[in-house]
Design a protein around this motif. Sequence first.
Motif, mmCIF file in Angstrom:
data_model
loop_
_atom_site.group_PDB
_atom_site.id
_atom_site.type_symbol
_atom_site.label_atom_id
_atom_site.label_comp_id
_atom_site.label_asym_id
_atom_site.label_seq_id
_atom_site.Cartn_x
_atom_site.Cartn_y
_atom_site.Cartn_z
ATOM 1 N N GLU A 90 41.440 27.926 47.777
ATOM 2 C CA GLU A 90 42.788 27.694 48.188
ATOM 3 C C GLU A 90 43.521 29.172 47.803
ATOM 4 O OE1 GLU A 90 45.244 25.587 49.580
ATOM 5 O OE2 GLU A 90 43.592 24.402 50.025
ATOM 6 N N PHE A 91 43.172 29.951 47.136
ATOM 7 C CA PHE A 91 43.864 31.320 46.847
ATOM 8 C C PHE A 91 43.492 32.059 47.909
ATOM 9 C CE2 PHE A 91 43.724 31.123 41.846
ATOM 10 C CZ PHE A 91 44.549 29.966 41.877
ATOM 11 N N LYS A 92 42.419 32.087 48.708
ATOM 12 C CA LYS A 92 41.809 32.819 49.682
ATOM 13 C C LYS A 92 43.279 32.459 51.183
ATOM 14 C CE LYS A 92 38.754 33.345 53.684
ATOM 15 N NZ LYS A 92 37.726 32.863 54.331
ATOM 16 N N ARG A 93 43.394 31.134 50.892
ATOM 17 C CA ARG A 93 44.451 30.767 52.068
ATOM 18 C C ARG A 93 45.711 31.337 51.937
ATOM 19 N NH1 ARG A 93 41.776 24.986 51.791
ATOM 20 N NH2 ARG A 93 39.895 25.503 52.732
ATOM 21 N N ARG A 94 46.211 31.018 50.451
ATOM 22 C CA ARG A 94 47.412 31.441 50.325
ATOM 23 C C ARG A 94 47.756 32.972 49.773
ATOM 24 N NH1 ARG A 94 48.203 27.295 45.356
ATOM 25 N NH2 ARG A 94 50.494 28.698 45.155
ATOM 26 N N ASN A 95 46.688 33.795 50.117
ATOM 27 C CA ASN A 95 46.650 35.259 49.431
ATOM 28 C C ASN A 95 47.154 35.267 48.453
ATOM 29 O OD1 ASN A 95 45.616 36.570 51.933
ATOM 30 N ND2 ASN A 95 47.745 36.489 52.992
ATOM 31 N N ILE A 96 46.350 34.595 47.081
ATOM 32 C CA ILE A 96 46.581 34.940 45.657
ATOM 33 C C ILE A 96 45.534 35.678 45.238
ATOM 34 C CG2 ILE A 96 46.652 33.717 43.780
ATOM 35 C CD1 ILE A 96 48.192 31.549 45.092
ATOM 36 N N ILE A 97 45.941 36.492 44.384
ATOM 37 C CA ILE A 97 44.867 37.617 43.553
ATOM 38 C C ILE A 97 44.832 37.354 42.316
ATOM 39 C CG2 ILE A 97 44.482 40.025 43.659
ATOM 40 C CD1 ILE A 97 46.266 40.749 45.862
ATOM 41 N N CYS A 98 43.337 37.284 41.902
ATOM 42 C CA CYS A 98 43.114 37.219 40.557
ATOM 43 C C CYS A 98 41.927 38.070 40.327
ATOM 44 C CB CYS A 98 42.801 35.736 40.146
ATOM 45 S SG CYS A 98 41.699 34.849 40.716
ATOM 46 N N LYS A 99 41.420 38.276 39.124
ATOM 47 C CA LYS A 99 40.078 39.001 38.851
ATOM 48 C C LYS A 99 38.920 38.343 39.727
ATOM 49 C CE LYS A 99 37.487 40.995 34.907
ATOM 50 N NZ LYS A 99 37.291 41.158 33.938
ATOM 51 N N GLY A 100 38.310 39.406 40.270
ATOM 52 C CA GLY A 100 37.102 38.867 40.711
ATOM 53 C C GLY A 100 37.487 38.544 42.412
ATOM 54 N N ALA A 101 38.388 38.675 42.922
ATOM 55 C CA ALA A 101 38.832 38.496 44.266
ATOM 56 C C ALA A 101 38.501 39.836 44.959
ATOM 57 C CB ALA A 101 40.431 38.094 44.323
ATOM 58 N N ILE A 102 38.075 39.352 46.240
ATOM 59 C CA ILE A 102 37.780 40.425 47.079
ATOM 60 C C ILE A 102 38.936 40.502 48.131
ATOM 61 C CG2 ILE A 102 36.190 41.151 48.930
ATOM 62 C CD1 ILE A 102 34.105 39.799 47.625
ATOM 63 N N ILE A 103 39.502 41.886 47.905
ATOM 64 C CA ILE A 103 40.643 42.063 48.931
ATOM 65 C C ILE A 103 40.624 43.063 50.023
ATOM 66 C CG2 ILE A 103 42.322 41.395 47.252
ATOM 67 C CD1 ILE A 103 42.643 44.488 46.449
ATOM 68 N N GLU A 104 40.986 43.126 51.036
ATOM 69 C CA GLU A 104 40.967 44.010 52.097
ATOM 70 C C GLU A 104 42.172 44.920 51.914
ATOM 71 O OE1 GLU A 104 41.429 44.191 57.244
ATOM 72 O OE2 GLU A 104 40.766 42.239 56.113
ATOM 73 N N THR A 105 41.686 46.327 52.116
ATOM 74 C CA THR A 105 42.641 47.355 51.887
ATOM 75 C C THR A 105 42.572 48.234 53.027
ATOM 76 O OG1 THR A 105 41.187 48.708 50.681
ATOM 77 C CG2 THR A 105 42.644 47.248 49.203
ATOM 78 N N GLU A 106 43.279 49.147 53.089
ATOM 79 C CA GLU A 106 43.445 50.413 54.157
ATOM 80 C C GLU A 106 41.990 50.906 54.224
ATOM 81 O OE1 GLU A 106 47.991 51.964 54.250
ATOM 82 O OE2 GLU A 106 46.606 52.651 52.687
ATOM 83 N N ILE A 107 41.590 51.398 53.224
ATOM 84 C CA ILE A 107 40.308 52.167 53.313
ATOM 85 C C ILE A 107 39.010 51.016 53.256
ATOM 86 C CG2 ILE A 107 41.357 54.189 52.132
ATOM 87 C CD1 ILE A 107 40.256 53.099 49.526
ATOM 88 N N GLY A 108 39.077 49.721 53.015
ATOM 89 C CA GLY A 108 37.766 48.888 53.065
ATOM 90 C C GLY A 108 37.998 47.899 52.107
ATOM 91 N N ASN A 109 37.095 47.093 52.092
ATOM 92 C CA ASN A 109 36.974 45.817 51.183
ATOM 93 C C ASN A 109 36.844 46.196 49.836
ATOM 94 O OD1 ASN A 109 37.369 44.085 53.243
ATOM 95 N ND2 ASN A 109 35.549 43.176 53.131
ATOM 96 N N ALA A 110 37.495 45.692 48.710
ATOM 97 C CA ALA A 110 37.448 46.152 47.321
ATOM 98 C C ALA A 110 37.251 45.004 46.315
ATOM 99 C CB ALA A 110 38.392 46.911 46.762
ATOM 100 N N ILE A 111 36.906 45.059 45.176
ATOM 101 C CA ILE A 111 36.750 43.651 44.359
ATOM 102 C C ILE A 111 37.634 44.257 43.246
ATOM 103 C CG2 ILE A 111 34.728 44.624 43.027
ATOM 104 C CD1 ILE A 111 33.949 41.592 42.813
ATOM 105 N N VAL A 112 38.331 42.999 42.637
ATOM 106 C CA VAL A 112 39.446 43.411 41.992
ATOM 107 C C VAL A 112 38.949 43.397 40.479
ATOM 108 C CG1 VAL A 112 41.690 42.320 40.836
ATOM 109 C CG2 VAL A 112 41.241 42.353 43.491
#
Length: 133
Positions: A90-112
């Motif tokens: 559900e966190f992916k759908r709600r755009n919730i970030i926690c440790k271990g999440a993969i996020i899309e940034t300006e420079i590419g995908n990154a793991i938190v």
Amino acid sequence: MSVYHKPTKRKPSGGKKRPTMKHKKKCHIGRPPTYTEIAPYDERKVIRTKGGGVKVRLYKVAYANVLIKSQNTYKKAKVLRVVENKANREFKRRNIICKGAIIETEIGNAIVTSRPGQDGVINAILIEKGDEK
């Protein structure tokens, strides 16, 4: 309603544990989880913890500190969306970030790699071409 830290009901052997206390105590109270969301601005709150320490809760975030391993440098990058979050789908759908999440940034995908609800900042490592699993 408060959040309480309760011990497990079973022993490592599988046997049941007897209750050690009859009622809940204020010293066992917890706090509701911090759901760090993507927003155009940052929103933080400093909380005093037991023992006098502090935690910086990050409620809304716009930027992340991304480590680029090949260049061995950090870059401040805008967070666009959550690509994957293994803690809860559900966190992916709600755009919730926690440790271990993969996020899309300006420079590419990154793991938190940081815990935004406890550290007050988002640190991440850029996933480069050879790093994918």
